[in-house]
Design a protein around this motif. Structure first.
Motif, PDB file in Angstrom:
ATOM      1  N   ILE A  38       0.836  -1.207   0.000  1.00 19.62           N
ATOM      2  CA  ILE A  38       0.000   0.000   0.000  1.00 19.62           C
ATOM      3  C   ILE A  38       0.867   1.252   0.000  1.00 19.62           C
ATOM      4  O   ILE A  38       0.578   2.225  -0.712  1.00 19.62           O
ATOM      5  CB  ILE A  38      -0.971  -0.025   1.201  1.00 19.62           C
ATOM      6  N   LEU A  39       1.964   1.247   0.763  1.00 19.10           N
ATOM      7  CA  LEU A  39       2.862   2.397   0.817  1.00 19.10           C
ATOM      8  C   LEU A  39       3.517   2.665  -0.536  1.00 19.10           C
ATOM      9  O   LEU A  39       3.569   3.817  -1.001  1.00 19.10           O
ATOM     10  CB  LEU A  39       3.932   2.177   1.888  1.00 19.10           C
ATOM     11  N   VAL A  40       3.992   1.616  -1.192  1.00  8.39           N
ATOM     12  CA  VAL A  40       4.637   1.791  -2.504  1.00  8.39           C
ATOM     13  C   VAL A  40       3.636   2.286  -3.535  1.00  8.39           C
ATOM     14  O   VAL A  40       3.936   3.186  -4.336  1.00  8.39           O
ATOM     15  CB  VAL A  40       5.305   0.467  -2.954  1.00  8.39           C
ATOM     16  N   MET A  41       2.431   1.744  -3.533  1.00  5.09           N
ATOM     17  CA  MET A  41       1.398   2.200  -4.470  1.00  5.09           C
ATOM     18  C   MET A  41       1.024   3.658  -4.190  1.00  5.09           C
ATOM     19  O   MET A  41       0.841   4.447  -5.116  1.00  5.09           O
ATOM     20  CB  MET A  41       0.161   1.307  -4.385  1.00  5.09           C
ATOM     21  N   GLY A  42       0.884   4.013  -2.929  1.00  5.70           N
ATOM     22  CA  GLY A  42       0.549   5.397  -2.566  1.00  5.70           C
ATOM     23  C   GLY A  42       1.649   6.373  -2.944  1.00  5.70           C
ATOM     24  O   GLY A  42       1.382   7.451  -3.485  1.00  5.70           O
ATOM     25  N   LEU A  43       2.908   6.010  -2.666  1.00  9.34           N
ATOM     26  CA  LEU A  43       4.024   6.894  -3.029  1.00  9.34           C
ATOM     27  C   LEU A  43       4.175   6.999  -4.549  1.00  9.34           C
ATOM     28  O   LEU A  43       4.511   8.072  -5.069  1.00  9.34           O
ATOM     29  CB  LEU A  43       5.322   6.398  -2.392  1.00  9.34           C
ATOM     30  N   GLY A  44       3.922   5.912  -5.269  1.00  8.72           N
ATOM     31  CA  GLY A  44       3.967   5.965  -6.735  1.00  8.72           C
ATOM     32  C   GLY A  44       2.888   6.879  -7.294  1.00  8.72           C
ATOM     33  O   GLY A  44       3.133   7.664  -8.212  1.00  8.72           O
ATOM     34  N   TYR A  47       3.935  10.398  -6.618  1.00  5.99           N
ATOM     35  CA  TYR A  47       5.012  10.781  -7.543  1.00  5.99           C
ATOM     36  C   TYR A  47       4.446  11.152  -8.912  1.00  5.99           C
ATOM     37  O   TYR A  47       4.810  12.189  -9.483  1.00  5.99           O
ATOM     38  CB  TYR A  47       6.000   9.620  -7.665  1.00  5.99           C
ATOM     39  N   PHE A  48       3.556  10.324  -9.442  1.00  2.00           N
ATOM     40  CA  PHE A  48       2.971  10.629 -10.747  1.00  2.00           C
ATOM     41  C   PHE A  48       2.069  11.853 -10.677  1.00  2.00           C
ATOM     42  O   PHE A  48       1.999  12.640 -11.619  1.00  2.00           O
ATOM     43  CB  PHE A  48       2.193   9.427 -11.295  1.00  2.00           C
ATOM     44  N   TRP A  49       1.367  12.040  -9.564  1.00  4.65           N
ATOM     45  CA  TRP A  49       0.513  13.224  -9.396  1.00  4.65           C
ATOM     46  C   TRP A  49       1.378  14.487  -9.377  1.00  4.65           C
ATOM     47  O   TRP A  49       1.040  15.487 -10.014  1.00  4.65           O
ATOM     48  CB  TRP A  49      -0.304  13.100  -8.114  1.00  4.65           C
ATOM     49  N   LEU A  50       2.490  14.448  -8.654  1.00  9.06           N
ATOM     50  CA  LEU A  50       3.392  15.609  -8.625  1.00  9.06           C
ATOM     51  C   LEU A  50       4.025  15.847  -9.991  1.00  9.06           C
ATOM     52  O   LEU A  50       4.255  16.990 -10.386  1.00  9.06           O
ATOM     53  CB  LEU A  50       4.487  15.405  -7.572  1.00  9.06           C
ATOM     54  N   HIS A  51       4.312  14.770 -10.693  1.00 11.17           N
ATOM     55  CA  HIS A  51       4.944  14.908 -12.009  1.00 11.17           C
ATOM     56  C   HIS A  51       3.997  15.519 -13.027  1.00 11.17           C
ATOM     57  O   HIS A  51       4.437  16.082 -14.030  1.00 11.17           O
ATOM     58  CB  HIS A  51       5.420  13.544 -12.497  1.00 11.17           C
TER      59      HIS A  51
END
Length: 156
Positions: A38-44, A47-51
């Motif tokens: 869940i943490l990796v999916m949330g951080l990914g 990351y894409f949202w910020l990008h």
């Protein structure tokens, strides 16, 4: 599923709850794996949202500016070069004036001025609207039908 497993002689009398018996499922490990997924999916996703911030900012701009911002953001995503992302963000925030529309309008106007005009059919000409030709002493007279006036230089 309780098993009668003999305790190792070096083991303390009371073991903590996170230690499981051999052959049983480890709930702490299962919980940790689920949390990490869940943490990796949330951080990914973050990351894409910020990008995508520069693209979302440039969404209301012109087509060329939006495409340039998109390409720079994509380059930053694939090359991990933050300079592309900074350039995309700056390009999205700076409004670029539209120079093409006035130039295209001027070109269209000039093209319509250059197009040859067809004379109207003879039955569509109103004799009251015939052009006037100047006389020598400043008075005007009507031009004969089909003749050009001095100012126009061509047939109506």
């Amino acid at each position: 599923m309780a098993t009668n497993v003999a305790m190792h002689p070096a083991a303390p009398a009371h073991l903590p709850g996170f230690i499981t018996a051999p052959g049983e499922t480890d709930p702490l490990f299962v919980g940790s794996v689920i949390f990490l997924i869940i943490l990796v999916m949330g951080l990914g996703s973050l990351y894409f949202w910020l990008h995508s911030i520069p693209e979302r900012l440039a969404h209301g701009t012109g087509k060329i500016q939006f495409q340039l911002v998109g390409v720079l953001a994509l380059l930053a995503l694939f090359t991990h070069n933050n300079l592309f992302w900074v350039f995309a963000l700056m390009l999205a925030l700076i409004p670029i004036p539209d120079f093409w529309t006035p130039l295209a309008s001027m070109a269209d106007s000039l093209a319509s001025m250059v197009r040859p005009r067809r004379p109207p059919p003879d039955d569509a000409v109103d004799p009251a609207l015939q052009p006037m030709l100047p006389l020598e002493h400043g008075t005007m007279h009507e031009a004969p039908h089909g003749e050009a006036t001095a100012a126009e230089g061509h047939k109506p």
